[in-house]
Design an enzyme around this catalytic site. Structure first.
Site, PDB file in Angstrom:
ATOM      1  N   CYS A 142      -5.454   1.576   4.390  1.00 56.52           N
ATOM      2  CA  CYS A 142      -4.304   1.455   3.482  1.00 56.52           C
ATOM      3  C   CYS A 142      -3.213   2.458   3.777  1.00 56.52           C
ATOM      4  CB  CYS A 142      -4.766   1.614   2.042  1.00 56.52           C
ATOM      5  SG  CYS A 142      -5.747   3.092   1.770  1.00 56.52           S
TER       6      CYS A 142
ATOM      7  N   CYS B 228       0.837  -1.210   0.000  1.00 51.66           N
ATOM      8  CA  CYS B 228       0.000   0.000   0.000  1.00 51.66           C
ATOM      9  C   CYS B 228       0.869   1.256   0.000  1.00 51.66           C
ATOM     10  CB  CYS B 228      -0.912   0.014   1.231  1.00 51.66           C
ATOM     11  SG  CYS B 228      -2.415  -0.961   1.064  1.00 51.66           S
TER      12      CYS B 228
HETATM   13 FE1  SF4 Z   1      -1.353  -3.744  -2.514  1.00 53.76          FE
HETATM   14 FE2  SF4 Z   1      -2.731  -2.322  -0.755  1.00 53.76          FE
HETATM   15 FE3  SF4 Z   1      -3.737  -2.749  -3.194  1.00 53.76          FE
HETATM   16 FE4  SF4 Z   1      -3.606  -4.776  -1.482  1.00 53.76          FE
HETATM   17  S1  SF4 Z   1      -4.841  -2.893  -1.214  1.00 53.76           S
HETATM   18  S2  SF4 Z   1      -2.952  -4.837  -3.636  1.00 53.76           S
HETATM   19  S3  SF4 Z   1      -1.758  -4.324  -0.333  1.00 53.76           S
HETATM   20  S4  SF4 Z   1      -1.928  -1.568  -2.720  1.00 53.76           S
END
Ligand code: SF4
Length: 237
Positions: free
Chosen positions: A233, A125
């Site tokens: 996030c 994230c």
């Molecule tokens: Fe990556 Fe966060 Fe998207 Fe999950 S929510 S794919 S951890 S950016």
């Protein structure tokens, strides 16, 4: 003391503005909150949207036609989310701006290994959401979100207008006091675009690897990073 890029307002002034507006606008109509933001910040104001629905973008387009609507394309979105973004850009009086991470998913996999989202979602994230948003918000003094207090315990104290200390911006959450019923009523009244996944058991829509349908009785965000302690996030923490 740092001076904001083009408005001439210092960060101290922006923070005081946010705190005063948070008190003054706590009970204001969402449209009036957005009108205040448009009048106060002009083009230094934007809306961010996850394209779960276009409610805040729709409200903002009424207050500020042509307003910038910022979308974070993590590379992991459901096709329905990308389709919602494209539909919003096509039919609403807004300027959709898509932000992307520095690395594609393939480049990230090459550097960090496959499925970083499963092994270290906070880092994933940070790379794919938090950093691009920080860079994308450099051109603005204030940003609006669709956060609502009823979505989860972590969002229960969301101010209608507050100071985003992490990014040193004014953060506007015009529908913070709305319930899901208020959102549904607005969508029905104005024919607002919504992500088709909301009709398919998803109550909150994020990246595909980290989102599942919610079960009976779960809060709206229970389907995000299910089975993990993670609930946000990093964009709103
Ligand atoms: Fe990556 Fe966060 Fe998207 Fe999950 S929510 S794919 S951890 S950016």
């Amino acid at each position: 003391m740092t001076t904001a890029a083009t408005t001439g307002r210092t960060e101290d002034e922006l923070r005081e503005l946010a705190e005063q507006a948070g008190r003054d606008l706590e009970d204001a109509d969402a449209l009036d909150v957005l009108r205040w933001a448009a009048e106060t910040f002009g083009p230094r104001f934007c809306v961010t949207s996850s394209m779960e629905d276009a409610v805040v973008a729709h409200l903002a387009s009424r207050a500020f036609p042509g307003v910038d609507v910022v979308f974070l394309d993590t590379g992991y979105h459901f096709p329905e989310t990308i389709g919602t973004r494209d539909a919003v850009a096509a039919v609403m009086d807004v300027n959709v701006i898509t932000l992307t991470p520095r690395q594609t998913v393939a480049e990230q996999d090459a550097e960090y290994g496959d499925k970083l989202h499963d092994r270290d979602p906070d880092l994933c994230c940070a790379l794919r959401k938090v950093k691009p948003l920080e860079e994308g918000l450099r051109n603005y003094d204030a940003w609006a979100t669709g956060l609502r207090r009823d979505e989860s315990p972590t969002r229960a104290n969301t101010p209608v207008v507050g100071w985003d200390a992490k990014r040193r911006k004014v953060k506007v959450s015009p529908i913070a006091r709305w319930t899901q019923a208020d959102v549904d009523a607005y969508v029905a009244e104005h024919g607002v675009l919504t992500n088709p996944l909301l009709m398919d058991g998803y109550a909150s829509v994020g990246c595909a690897p980290c989102t599942r349908r919610v079960l009976e009785g779960e809060d709206a965000r229970a389907g995000r990073w299910a089975g993990r302690a993670k609930t946000e996030c990093g964009l709103h923490g």
